[in-house]
Design a protein around this motif. Structure first.
Motif, PDB file in Angstrom:
ATOM      1  N   ILE A  93       2.425  -7.136   2.304  1.00 42.13           N
ATOM      2  CA  ILE A  93       1.425  -7.723   1.398  1.00 42.13           C
ATOM      3  C   ILE A  93       0.606  -6.626   0.724  1.00 42.13           C
ATOM      4  O   ILE A  93       0.355  -6.671  -0.485  1.00 42.13           O
ATOM      5  CB  ILE A  93       0.504  -8.692   2.168  1.00 42.13           C
ATOM      6  CG1 ILE A  93       1.289  -9.924   2.634  1.00 42.13           C
ATOM      7  CG2 ILE A  93      -0.666  -9.128   1.282  1.00 42.13           C
ATOM      8  CD1 ILE A  93       0.498 -10.881   3.483  1.00 42.13           C
ATOM      9  N   ARG A  94       0.213  -5.625   1.496  1.00 44.40           N
ATOM     10  CA  ARG A  94      -0.587  -4.539   0.926  1.00 44.40           C
ATOM     11  C   ARG A  94       0.186  -3.788  -0.153  1.00 44.40           C
ATOM     12  O   ARG A  94      -0.355  -3.438  -1.195  1.00 44.40           O
ATOM     13  CB  ARG A  94      -1.028  -3.563   2.021  1.00 44.40           C
ATOM     14  CG  ARG A  94      -1.967  -2.472   1.510  1.00 44.40           C
ATOM     15  CD  ARG A  94      -2.240  -1.420   2.556  1.00 44.40           C
ATOM     16  NE  ARG A  94      -2.916  -1.968   3.727  1.00 44.40           N
ATOM     17  CZ  ARG A  94      -3.227  -1.254   4.807  1.00 44.40           C
ATOM     18  NH1 ARG A  94      -2.904   0.038   4.860  1.00 44.40           N
ATOM     19  NH2 ARG A  94      -3.843  -1.812   5.827  1.00 44.40           N
ATOM     20  N   LYS A  95       1.489  -3.565   0.083  1.00 42.31           N
ATOM     21  CA  LYS A  95       2.284  -2.847  -0.911  1.00 42.31           C
ATOM     22  C   LYS A  95       2.496  -3.701  -2.165  1.00 42.31           C
ATOM     23  O   LYS A  95       2.552  -3.169  -3.273  1.00 42.31           O
ATOM     24  CB  LYS A  95       3.626  -2.443  -0.295  1.00 42.31           C
ATOM     25  CG  LYS A  95       4.509  -1.612  -1.230  1.00 42.31           C
ATOM     26  CD  LYS A  95       3.836  -0.319  -1.710  1.00 42.31           C
ATOM     27  CE  LYS A  95       3.650   0.705  -0.625  1.00 42.31           C
ATOM     28  NZ  LYS A  95       4.859   1.326  -0.161  1.00 42.31           N
ATOM     29  N   VAL A  96       2.609  -5.014  -1.988  1.00 40.58           N
ATOM     30  CA  VAL A  96       2.726  -5.895  -3.142  1.00 40.58           C
ATOM     31  C   VAL A  96       1.466  -5.788  -4.005  1.00 40.58           C
ATOM     32  O   VAL A  96       1.541  -5.635  -5.235  1.00 40.58           O
ATOM     33  CB  VAL A  96       2.942  -7.364  -2.707  1.00 40.58           C
ATOM     34  CG1 VAL A  96       2.832  -8.302  -3.907  1.00 40.58           C
ATOM     35  CG2 VAL A  96       4.308  -7.530  -2.038  1.00 40.58           C
ATOM     36  N   ILE A  97       0.296  -5.859  -3.366  1.00 40.72           N
ATOM     37  CA  ILE A  97      -0.974  -5.741  -4.091  1.00 40.72           C
ATOM     38  C   ILE A  97      -1.070  -4.379  -4.776  1.00 40.72           C
ATOM     39  O   ILE A  97      -1.474  -4.268  -5.943  1.00 40.72           O
ATOM     40  CB  ILE A  97      -2.166  -5.960  -3.134  1.00 40.72           C
ATOM     41  CG1 ILE A  97      -2.171  -7.403  -2.611  1.00 40.72           C
ATOM     42  CG2 ILE A  97      -3.483  -5.636  -3.832  1.00 40.72           C
ATOM     43  CD1 ILE A  97      -3.171  -7.664  -1.516  1.00 40.72           C
ATOM     44  N   PHE A  98      -0.697  -3.333  -4.054  1.00 39.46           N
ATOM     45  CA  PHE A  98      -0.722  -1.970  -4.604  1.00 39.46           C
ATOM     46  C   PHE A  98       0.177  -1.872  -5.838  1.00 39.46           C
ATOM     47  O   PHE A  98      -0.203  -1.291  -6.859  1.00 39.46           O
ATOM     48  CB  PHE A  98      -0.257  -0.979  -3.536  1.00 39.46           C
ATOM     49  CG  PHE A  98      -0.048   0.419  -4.037  1.00 39.46           C
ATOM     50  CD1 PHE A  98      -1.110   1.300  -4.160  1.00 39.46           C
ATOM     51  CD2 PHE A  98       1.223   0.862  -4.404  1.00 39.46           C
ATOM     52  CE1 PHE A  98      -0.909   2.594  -4.636  1.00 39.46           C
ATOM     53  CE2 PHE A  98       1.435   2.146  -4.877  1.00 39.46           C
ATOM     54  CZ  PHE A  98       0.361   3.014  -4.995  1.00 39.46           C
TER      55      PHE A  98
END
Length: 332
Positions: free
Chosen positions: A203-208
């Motif tokens: 999820i964090r990489k998607v947001i990034f």
């Protein structure tokens, strides 16, 4: 003062040129993920949870027989270190019995219930199939050697991640397995254990990824993952419009506008990163997703998605006979 402005303008111009070049030609500095996995066009969520009970062998057999490209699963580890396919560690939702998979021996796992709620479709899936047993990851790999399997390592404990990696290597599935975790920390653990297995984004990489795209910096940053899994907000709005307030609907519309971006998907494809949307169960949602040129759709109802593609081929004058024959055999 004039010199300072000239320097600033020069820096901005150079930035724009470099940013544009890296967006259009990202492999100048980044490796192309290429064809690390095959087609992900049609994916059966939890094995096809709308047509047979989720994560059971009949569901997997059914979806593979239909001709899906990928099976999406989650894994848990039993008390005796057996890797089994299950979305939840808590067994109550799926079996009606209290207890945790992690605290239960494989031989003592109860069968799945014959009636489960589909969270993405808000309906019950009821099946009269003969086998409701929990499935070992080993057995799924053995039965379906060629199909791509997408694995969420769920609790992401080191023992589970190591066991999954060992099983993938044992079955020589490095090229047709996607794995990872929604947690960035647990995703990093997967990568450290075996960097040769294709990964999906946390999820964090998607947001990034989205943040860097809208800041114009996406071309500057490496991405080790090869698959971007995202929900399609408009499908969520359709399914849950009766329980969403006005401002919530507005936020969903904004999210859809920001997330479903053809230009971003095009750039990721240039880097060999595939975009898969989840979990779509209606023909109208299939049609919307395809307009954004996504690489794959994850669904609880693989028969519907297969039929959708078959009907599209039929209407365009292409031969859809083979797909129709497969659906006919399954329905019989």
């Amino acid at each position: 003062m004039e010199l300072i402005w000239m320097i600033i303008v020069a820096i901005v111009i150079v930035y724009l040129i470099v940013s544009t070049a890296l967006f259009l030609f990202p492999t100048i500095i980044h490796r192309n993920h290429g064809n690390k996995v095959g087609s992900l066009k049609i994916s059966a969520h939890r094995g096809g949870a709308g047509e047979f009970i989720e994560n059971t062998m009949p569901a997997f057999h059914h979806s593979v027989q239909l001709g899906v490209d990928m099976l999406e699963i989650d894994v848990q580890e039993t008390k005796d270190s057996v890797v089994v396919i299950s979305h939840d560690n808590d067994m109550y939702r799926s079996t009606g019995q209290k207890g945790l998979i992690s605290e239960t021996l494989f031989q003592d796992l109860p069968p799945y219930s014959n009636n489960l709620f589909l969270q993405f479709d808000r309906v019950q899936c009821t099946s009269s199939q003969s086998d409701f047993s929990f499935v070992k990851l080993d057995d799924l790999f053995e039965c379906h050697k060629e199909i791509v399997i997408h694995i969420d390592t769920k609790d992401g404990k080191p023992s589970l991640v190591n066991r999954v990696s060992e099983i993938i290597v044992k079955h020589d599935r490095l090229k047709n397995t996607v794995w990872g975790n929604m947690s960035e920390v647990k995703n990093d653990l997967c990568y450290s254990v075996n960097p040769d297995i294709t990964m999906f984004m946390s999820i964090r990489k998607v947001i990034f990824t989205y943040l860097m795209f809208y800041l114009g910096l996406i071309g500057f940053f490496p991405l080790k993952e090869s698959v971007l899994d995202i929900p399609m907000p408009s499908a969520i709005l359709k399914q849950f419009s009766d329980v969403l307030s006005g401002w919530q609907k507005m936020l969903v519309h904004i999210a859809h506008f920001l997330m479903m971006n053809r230009l971003l998907f095009w750039h990721l494809r240039r880097r060999g990163i595939k975009v898969v949307v989840f979990v779509l169960n209606k023909e109208e949602s299939f049609s919307v997703a395809e307009k954004y040129n996504v690489d794959g759709i994850m669904t609880d109802f693989p028969s519907r998605l297969i039929k959708y593609h078959s009907d599209k081929k039929d209407s365009s004058g292409s031969d859809a006979g083979e797909t129709s024959q497969i659906l006919g055999r399954v329905q019989e």
